[in-house]
Design a protein around this motif. Structure first.
Motif, PDB file in Angstrom:
ATOM      1  N   ILE A 132      30.023  26.017   3.244  1.00 35.48           N
ATOM      2  CA  ILE A 132      31.160  25.752   2.355  1.00 35.48           C
ATOM      3  C   ILE A 132      32.208  24.905   3.072  1.00 35.48           C
ATOM      4  CG2 ILE A 132      33.057  26.770   1.036  1.00 35.48           C
ATOM      5  CD1 ILE A 132      31.328  29.193   0.501  1.00 35.48           C
ATOM      6  N   LYS A 133      32.501  25.256   4.305  1.00 32.56           N
ATOM      7  CA  LYS A 133      33.497  24.514   5.078  1.00 32.56           C
ATOM      8  C   LYS A 133      33.108  23.045   5.229  1.00 32.56           C
ATOM      9  CE  LYS A 133      35.177  26.583   8.648  1.00 32.56           C
ATOM     10  NZ  LYS A 133      35.297  27.196  10.011  1.00 32.56           N
ATOM     11  N   THR A 134      31.824  22.807   5.513  1.00 31.27           N
ATOM     12  CA  THR A 134      31.365  21.433   5.741  1.00 31.27           C
ATOM     13  C   THR A 134      31.295  20.641   4.449  1.00 31.27           C
ATOM     14  OG1 THR A 134      30.011  22.294   7.560  1.00 31.27           O
ATOM     15  CG2 THR A 134      29.571  20.048   6.844  1.00 31.27           C
ATOM     16  N   MET A 135      30.765  21.261   3.399  1.00 32.80           N
ATOM     17  CA  MET A 135      30.622  20.552   2.127  1.00 32.80           C
ATOM     18  C   MET A 135      31.960  20.288   1.439  1.00 32.80           C
ATOM     19  SD  MET A 135      27.659  19.434   1.256  1.00 32.80           S
ATOM     20  CE  MET A 135      27.928  19.198  -0.503  1.00 32.80           C
ATOM     21  N   SER A 136      32.946  21.143   1.669  1.00 33.57           N
ATOM     22  CA  SER A 136      34.231  20.983   0.982  1.00 33.57           C
ATOM     23  C   SER A 136      35.240  20.185   1.790  1.00 33.57           C
ATOM     24  CB  SER A 136      34.823  22.358   0.657  1.00 33.57           C
ATOM     25  OG  SER A 136      35.125  23.065   1.848  1.00 33.57           O
ATOM     26  N   ASN A 137      34.858  19.730   2.971  1.00 33.32           N
ATOM     27  CA  ASN A 137      35.797  19.093   3.888  1.00 33.32           C
ATOM     28  C   ASN A 137      36.479  17.865   3.294  1.00 33.32           C
ATOM     29  OD1 ASN A 137      35.915  16.921   6.490  1.00 33.32           O
ATOM     30  ND2 ASN A 137      36.919  18.901   6.767  1.00 33.32           N
ATOM     31  N   LYS A 138      35.762  17.107   2.469  1.00 31.91           N
ATOM     32  CA  LYS A 138      36.310  15.859   1.932  1.00 31.91           C
ATOM     33  C   LYS A 138      36.951  16.026   0.553  1.00 31.91           C
ATOM     34  CE  LYS A 138      33.203  12.839   4.543  1.00 31.91           C
ATOM     35  NZ  LYS A 138      32.212  11.735   4.472  1.00 31.91           N
ATOM     36  N   PHE A 139      37.082  17.265   0.098  1.00 29.13           N
ATOM     37  CA  PHE A 139      37.699  17.500  -1.203  1.00 29.13           C
ATOM     38  C   PHE A 139      39.169  17.081  -1.239  1.00 29.13           C
ATOM     39  CE2 PHE A 139      34.681  20.681  -3.345  1.00 29.13           C
ATOM     40  CZ  PHE A 139      34.394  19.792  -4.373  1.00 29.13           C
ATOM     41  N   THR A 140      39.769  16.881  -0.091  1.00 28.37           N
ATOM     42  CA  THR A 140      41.173  16.470  -0.068  1.00 28.37           C
ATOM     43  C   THR A 140      41.359  15.057  -0.609  1.00 28.37           C
ATOM     44  OG1 THR A 140      40.879  15.781   2.244  1.00 28.37           O
ATOM     45  CG2 THR A 140      41.794  17.989   1.839  1.00 28.37           C
ATOM     46  N   HIS A 141      40.305  14.234  -0.565  1.00 28.20           N
ATOM     47  CA  HIS A 141      40.460  12.855  -1.032  1.00 28.20           C
ATOM     48  C   HIS A 141      39.270  12.344  -1.844  1.00 28.20           C
ATOM     49  CE1 HIS A 141      38.473  12.762   2.891  1.00 28.20           C
ATOM     50  NE2 HIS A 141      37.942  11.613   2.575  1.00 28.20           N
ATOM     51  N   LYS A 142      38.293  13.229  -2.138  1.00 24.95           N
ATOM     52  CA  LYS A 142      37.153  12.839  -2.963  1.00 24.95           C
ATOM     53  C   LYS A 142      36.914  13.896  -4.039  1.00 24.95           C
ATOM     54  CE  LYS A 142      36.042   9.173  -0.510  1.00 24.95           C
ATOM     55  NZ  LYS A 142      36.079   7.781  -1.028  1.00 24.95           N
ATOM     56  N   SER A 143      36.324  13.454  -5.157  1.00 19.64           N
ATOM     57  CA  SER A 143      36.084  14.361  -6.279  1.00 19.64           C
ATOM     58  C   SER A 143      34.623  14.749  -6.440  1.00 19.64           C
ATOM     59  CB  SER A 143      36.571  13.721  -7.589  1.00 19.64           C
ATOM     60  OG  SER A 143      37.944  13.424  -7.528  1.00 19.64           O
ATOM     61  N   ILE A 144      33.716  13.961  -5.869  1.00 21.71           N
ATOM     62  CA  ILE A 144      32.284  14.235  -5.937  1.00 21.71           C
ATOM     63  C   ILE A 144      31.709  14.157  -4.523  1.00 21.71           C
ATOM     64  CG2 ILE A 144      30.052  13.541  -6.897  1.00 21.71           C
ATOM     65  CD1 ILE A 144      31.557  12.193  -9.187  1.00 21.71           C
ATOM     66  N   LEU A 145      30.999  15.195  -4.116  1.00 20.98           N
ATOM     67  CA  LEU A 145      30.427  15.244  -2.773  1.00 20.98           C
ATOM     68  C   LEU A 145      28.923  15.488  -2.875  1.00 20.98           C
ATOM     69  CD1 LEU A 145      33.189  17.491  -1.174  1.00 20.98           C
ATOM     70  CD2 LEU A 145      33.026  15.000  -1.097  1.00 20.98           C
ATOM     71  N   LEU A 146      28.152  14.620  -2.240  1.00 18.95           N
ATOM     72  CA  LEU A 146      26.700  14.671  -2.329  1.00 18.95           C
ATOM     73  C   LEU A 146      26.112  15.241  -1.048  1.00 18.95           C
ATOM     74  CD1 LEU A 146      26.168  11.064  -3.763  1.00 18.95           C
ATOM     75  CD2 LEU A 146      26.659  13.176  -5.020  1.00 18.95           C
ATOM     76  N   GLY A 147      25.404  16.354  -1.176  1.00 17.88           N
ATOM     77  CA  GLY A 147      24.755  16.967  -0.031  1.00 17.88           C
ATOM     78  C   GLY A 147      23.250  16.776  -0.082  1.00 17.88           C
ATOM     79  N   ILE A 148      22.567  17.404   0.843  1.00 17.54           N
ATOM     80  CA  ILE A 148      21.113  17.277   0.964  1.00 17.54           C
ATOM     81  C   ILE A 148      20.466  18.644   0.805  1.00 17.54           C
ATOM     82  CG2 ILE A 148      19.202  16.677   2.521  1.00 17.54           C
ATOM     83  CD1 ILE A 148      21.111  14.665   3.849  1.00 17.54           C
ATOM     84  N   GLY A 149      19.466  18.714  -0.051  1.00 22.62           N
ATOM     85  CA  GLY A 149      18.659  19.921  -0.196  1.00 22.62           C
ATOM     86  C   GLY A 149      17.349  19.720   0.549  1.00 22.62           C
ATOM     87  N   TRP A 150      17.170  20.429   1.648  1.00 23.12           N
ATOM     88  CA  TRP A 150      16.024  20.214   2.534  1.00 23.12           C
ATOM     89  C   TRP A 150      14.927  21.234   2.239  1.00 23.12           C
ATOM     90  CZ3 TRP A 150      14.072  16.504   5.138  1.00 23.12           C
ATOM     91  CH2 TRP A 150      13.203  16.710   6.211  1.00 23.12           C
ATOM     92  N   TYR A 151      13.691  20.754   2.216  1.00 27.10           N
ATOM     93  CA  TYR A 151      12.541  21.640   2.012  1.00 27.10           C
ATOM     94  C   TYR A 151      11.932  22.044   3.358  1.00 27.10           C
ATOM     95  CZ  TYR A 151      12.229  20.946  -3.065  1.00 27.10           C
ATOM     96  OH  TYR A 151      12.463  20.937  -4.411  1.00 27.10           O
ATOM     97  N   VAL A 152      11.595  23.314   3.480  1.00 31.23           N
ATOM     98  CA  VAL A 152      10.928  23.828   4.677  1.00 31.23           C
ATOM     99  C   VAL A 152       9.591  24.431   4.264  1.00 31.23           C
ATOM    100  CG1 VAL A 152      11.047  25.450   6.601  1.00 31.23           C
ATOM    101  CG2 VAL A 152      13.134  24.314   5.790  1.00 31.23           C
ATOM    102  N   PRO A 153       8.465  23.813   4.621  1.00 32.71           N
ATOM    103  CA  PRO A 153       7.144  24.336   4.234  1.00 32.71           C
ATOM    104  C   PRO A 153       6.910  25.752   4.730  1.00 32.71           C
ATOM    105  CG  PRO A 153       6.953  22.094   5.061  1.00 32.71           C
ATOM    106  CD  PRO A 153       8.363  22.547   5.362  1.00 32.71           C
ATOM    107  N   LYS A 154       6.261  26.547   3.893  1.00 31.23           N
ATOM    108  CA  LYS A 154       5.950  27.926   4.260  1.00 31.23           C
ATOM    109  C   LYS A 154       4.521  28.058   4.790  1.00 31.23           C
ATOM    110  CE  LYS A 154       5.867  32.643   2.409  1.00 31.23           C
ATOM    111  NZ  LYS A 154       6.103  33.509   1.213  1.00 31.23           N
ATOM    112  N   PHE A 155       3.590  27.323   4.176  1.00 28.73           N
ATOM    113  CA  PHE A 155       2.175  27.462   4.530  1.00 28.73           C
ATOM    114  C   PHE A 155       1.609  26.224   5.224  1.00 28.73           C
ATOM    115  CE2 PHE A 155       2.907  29.919   0.583  1.00 28.73           C
ATOM    116  CZ  PHE A 155       2.653  31.195   1.066  1.00 28.73           C
ATOM    117  N   ASP A 156       2.434  25.209   5.429  1.00 28.34           N
ATOM    118  CA  ASP A 156       2.003  23.962   6.052  1.00 28.34           C
ATOM    119  C   ASP A 156       0.868  23.293   5.273  1.00 28.34           C
ATOM    120  OD1 ASP A 156       2.417  22.026   7.961  1.00 28.34           O
ATOM    121  OD2 ASP A 156       0.884  22.791   9.309  1.00 28.34           O
ATOM    122  N   LEU A 157       0.948  23.377   3.933  1.00 25.32           N
ATOM    123  CA  LEU A 157      -0.034  22.728   3.067  1.00 25.32           C
ATOM    124  C   LEU A 157       0.316  21.259   2.900  1.00 25.32           C
ATOM    125  CD1 LEU A 157      -0.194  25.475   0.283  1.00 25.32           C
ATOM    126  CD2 LEU A 157      -1.844  25.113   2.133  1.00 25.32           C
TER     127      LEU A 157
END
Length: 357
Positions: A132-157
């Protein structure tokens, strides 16, 4: 000339993401974390455990329970007993909304007591207690913040590795283009925006009949150079498991890509140019392969240089975000990406599947 956009992308545009975000001073604005959940009893305990441990002074958690028939509500109530900043919003009837998730979010967002909204999915978890701290850091001067959703394989398929690779390529593109002022998409697994932006867009009204796009279509509609920023920081990611069968992957991609038809024309032209350029790298090679050795050597060099550029960008990205990806998969995955673009692109045009998962 057809392959030139690929070299511009991987040699000049994507490298702008290599520099780590510096979180010098947390914004500490009030943040409402919003999650739409339907029959997520399996995933919610892990997510709520991670959210309640966030190192942030002023936030609430809103779980939108969308007609769940499992133990979702009981789990939310159990966590609420220990954490009063958790709120459940119950959706009992969505009146056959074309996009159930957008309907659910439309009901949940007005319940947020803070102006600043941070979204993820029920099957995701923040990568750290600083999310939350990292993603909201730019809310002081921006209205839309784009983050990354990372996938972590479970079975290495193979399907898991390919999903991870395709997601990586997608993230590198939209994050790097955002860094140079071109914002065309974000992912609902990790995105933030203000209530004011949501109201200014009239919610999801402009694309309410599109089943997907609660994330990228809103960004495509409202994001501008001066009001949007992307975040690439080791603490800013959310993680989840990729689909473990090709069938699940196929229908997931159909849902995601159905929104692309509704992008702005300029964005469709940009992405179409990049896709055509990618296809051209291989098609030109196959077409000219029988002609002579000189052409073969020249085209082989182009292929190798492109793969090297992508590999370098991938290694730099994983170092910047403290993530892992086996770079030796890249040549195979890149070729598979061609088949993906053709098959899924054609399927998304003719498919009528409407599924809210």
């Amino acid at each position: 000339m057809l392959v030139l956009p690929q070299f511009i992308l991987w040699c000049f545009i994507v490298p702008v993401v290599w520099k780590k975000e510096v979180i010098s001073k947390p914004s500490n604005v009030g943040v409402s974390v919003i999650v739409a959940a339907r029959n997520e009893a399996k995933n919610l305990p892990q997510l709520l455990e991670a959210l309640t441990k966030q190192d942030y002074p002023n936030f609430e958690i809103i779980i939108i329970n969308d007609r769940s028939t499992d133990q979702t509500s009981e789990i939310i109530k159990k966590f609420h007993q220990k954490h009063i900043n958790i709120t459940e919003v119950n959706i009992l009837n969505n009146f056959d909304a074309k996009s159930p998730k957008k309907f659910a979010l439309t009901q949940g967002i007005p319940k947020a007591k803070y102006e600043h909204l941070l979204f993820t999915d029920a099957d995701c978890i923040p990568i750290s207690d600083q999310w939350i701290k990292t993603m909201s850091n730019k809310f002081t001067h921006k209205s839309i913040l784009l983050g990354i959703g990372w996938y972590v394989p479970k079975f290495d398929l193979l399907v898991e590795r390919f999903t991870q690779f395709e997601t990586l390529i997608t993230a590198l593109q939209y994050i790097s283009f955002s860094k140079i002022g071109i914002n065309y998409m974000g992912v609902g697994r990790n995105i933030a925006y203000t209530k004011s932006i949501f109201k200014e867009a009239n919610g999801f009204e402009q694309h309410q009949n599109v089943i997907s796009g609660d994330d990228d279509l809103l960004v495509n509609q409202m994001a501008k150079k001066d009001n949007t920023s992307s975040i690439i920081h080791p603490d800013s990611l959310t993680i989840s498991q990729p689909p473990n069968t090709w069938k699940k992957w196929y229908f997931q991609k159909l849902r995601h890509l159905s929104a692309g038809h509704h992008y702005k024309l300029s964005n469709k032209l940009l992405l179409g140019t990049l896709s055509t350029s990618h296809l051209s790298v291989y098609f030109i090679y196959l077409l000219l392969l029988p002609l002579n050795v000189a052409n073969l050597l020249y085209l082989s060099l182009l292929l190798i240089l492109r793969i090297v550029a992508i590999t370098i960008c991938t290694i730099k990205f994983t170092r910047t975000t403290n993530t892992k990806f086996s770079w030796w998969y890249i040549p195979i995955m890149d070729f598979m990406l061609i088949a993906y673009q053709i098959i899924i692109g054609a399927s998304s045009v003719i498919s009528k599947r409407n599924t809210w998962i």
